[in-house]
Design an enzyme around this catalytic site. Structure first.
Site, PDB file in Angstrom:
ATOM      1  N   GLN A 177       0.728  -1.234   0.018  1.00  0.00           N
ATOM      2  CA  GLN A 177      -0.104  -0.012   0.023  1.00  0.00           C
ATOM      3  C   GLN A 177       1.034   1.174  -0.054  1.00  0.00           C
ATOM      4  O   GLN A 177       1.608   1.491   0.943  1.00  0.00           O
ATOM      5  CB  GLN A 177      -0.835  -0.003   1.365  1.00  0.00           C
ATOM      6  N   TYR A 183      -6.124  10.706   3.865  1.00  0.00           N
ATOM      7  CA  TYR A 183      -4.664  10.894   3.388  1.00  0.00           C
ATOM      8  C   TYR A 183      -4.670  11.768   2.259  1.00  0.00           C
ATOM      9  O   TYR A 183      -5.559  12.533   1.776  1.00  0.00           O
ATOM     10  CB  TYR A 183      -4.265   9.467   3.260  1.00  0.00           C
ATOM     11  N   ARG A 218      -9.628  -6.975  10.431  1.00  0.00           N
ATOM     12  CA  ARG A 218      -9.811  -7.715  11.714  1.00  0.00           C
ATOM     13  C   ARG A 218      -9.650  -9.192  12.033  1.00  0.00           C
ATOM     14  O   ARG A 218      -9.053  -9.530  12.792  1.00  0.00           O
ATOM     15  CB  ARG A 218     -10.894  -6.926  12.493  1.00  0.00           C
TER      16      ARG A 218
END
Length: 411
Positions: free
Chosen positions: A104, A179, A353
């Site tokens: 990423q 971002y 998760r």
């Protein structure tokens, strides 16, 4: 347990650009707290190797900054030649188990807790008051000039080329969550009056320029993925209809896969995670600033109860708008949920998760041993990434602080 046709389809190969994945399960990028002086640690290598061995088709190394100024916090990977041998060790570990590795690649813009080195103020789509800076002391931000835009686009290209050199099979451009690229896309941050602001098409101009340059540089060799916020999660931000329009623009520019996230780090964290951060589930990180951020979010945001597939309504709008491959993310934690996503026409399932709680969940599903994940969506893993061992699930094995203190290539 008899395997249904829909779950069987989740184990079929998937072609994204030049890359063929062995199945439809992707480890979503989740900030790891597992970098040291810009290089991935042994803990990061162990995490991704366990996920690869556990059956996922591709695992995503989170937040690889395209420059030192692109980081939001000190313990993040920087894509440079110092990190190259350690990144290569990580991809080799993943490949040993037949999985693909994605980097990423991103830049934080004004969402950073680190002072910039090459400019007086942190860069963003627009200048002025920096609300993130209330926590960092950087109360103002600087609008990017044409020269800044060109330089940062070049940094994305260099980062993508370095990822290719390190053995990654894909790069994921992070265009969401507040971002830098998201700061151009979202009207919450982009107040420009030139060709990079105003309409959605103008706000997308810089992110699409970055995408095009990365595709031109590495798109023949690597899958180029875009992760973005389908909805910003607040009234004055982008909504799902905008998210569908964004997808059409990314498809037209040639992106190979979209990961359909949502929410913003500052304005709407519960939109991102699908549930609140209750006080009893917070951990003390030993870092007062981070503890204050977590506590403040819990106090200011309304309580949100977790529900499985909490982003499905928004993501359906994108699925109806484009034909390209889409990866659903958002509260997947059961066989029933995965079957439903396959029936809805999504091409891949991104798990965050769940794979922190159970790195072998994909193999567990394929074997028929169990239907549901042990993940409770308590969100404590989010705070655990700031502890010495890095990101881990409180229900499983904690991160290894010793492994997290050495570079991945030194194991």
């Amino acid at each position: 347990m008899q395997t249904s046709p829909r779950i069987t389809s989740a184990f079929e190969p998937l072609r994204i650009g030049p890359l063929t994945l062995r199945n439809r399960f992707i480890k979503a990028a989740t900030n790891e707290g597992a970098a040291l002086d810009g290089i991935p640690t042994g803990q990061s290598l162990r995490l991704h190797e366990r996920i690869a061995a556990g059956g996922a088709a591709m695992t995503t190394l989170a937040y690889c900054a395209v420059s030192p100024d692109g980081r939001t916090l000190p313990d993040q990977v920087v894509l440079d030649h110092n990190s190259l041998p350690h990144l290569r060790a990580l991809t080799q570990a993943v490949h040993r188990h037949g999985a693909a590795a994605s980097a990423q690649i991103t830049h934080g813009g004004c969402f950073t807790f680190l002072p910039p080195s090459r400019s007086a103020l942190p860069l963003s789509a627009s200048g002025g008051f920096n609300k993130v800076g209330i926590l960092s002391g950087m109360l103002r931000k600087q609008a990017m000039s044409e020269a800044d835009l060109s330089q940062v686009a070049d940094e994305f290209v260099r980062g993508a080329r370095l990822a290719r050199e390190a053995g990654f099979d894909a790069v994921e451009l992070h265009m969401g969550h507040g971002y830098l690229l998201s700061q151009f896309i979202s009207p919450l941050y982009n107040k420009r009056h030139d060709c990079y602001g105003g309409t959605l098409e103008n706000r997308m101009r810089f992110p699409l320029m970055v995408l095009r340059q990365v595709l031109d540089a590495v798109g023949q060799d690597l899958a180029v993925v875009c992760k973005y916020s389908v909805t910003d999660g607040v009234r004055s931000g982008n909504r799902a209809k905008d998210g569908a329009a964004i997808a059409r623009l990314l498809e037209a520019e040639g992106a190979h896969l979209l990961v359909l996230s949502a929410g913003m780090n500052v304005e709407s964290v519960t939109t991102m995670f699908g549930s609140s951060f209750p006080k009893e589930n917070r951990v003390s990180t030993g870092k007062p600033l981070i503890d204050a951020v977590v506590a403040l979010k819990s106090l200011l945001e309304p309580h949100v109860q977790f529900r499985e597939l909490y982003l499905l309504e928004h993501s359906r709008k994108v699925r109806a708008a484009v034909r390209m491959p889409l990866a659903y993310i958002g509260g997947v934690k059961s066989l029933e949920g995965i079957e439903h996503l396959m029936a809805q026409g999504f091409d891949a399932v991104a798990l965050g998760r769940v794979l922190l709680a159970e790195p072998d969940y994909v193999n567990t599903l394929q074997s028929g041993a169990r239907r549901d994940s042990i993940c409770t969506a308590c969100n404590r893993c989010v705070a655990m990434m700031y502890t010495p061992g890095g990101t881990s699930c409180v229900l499983g094995e904690p991160g290894d602080a010793q492994l997290n203190s050495v570079g991945a290539a030194l194991l």
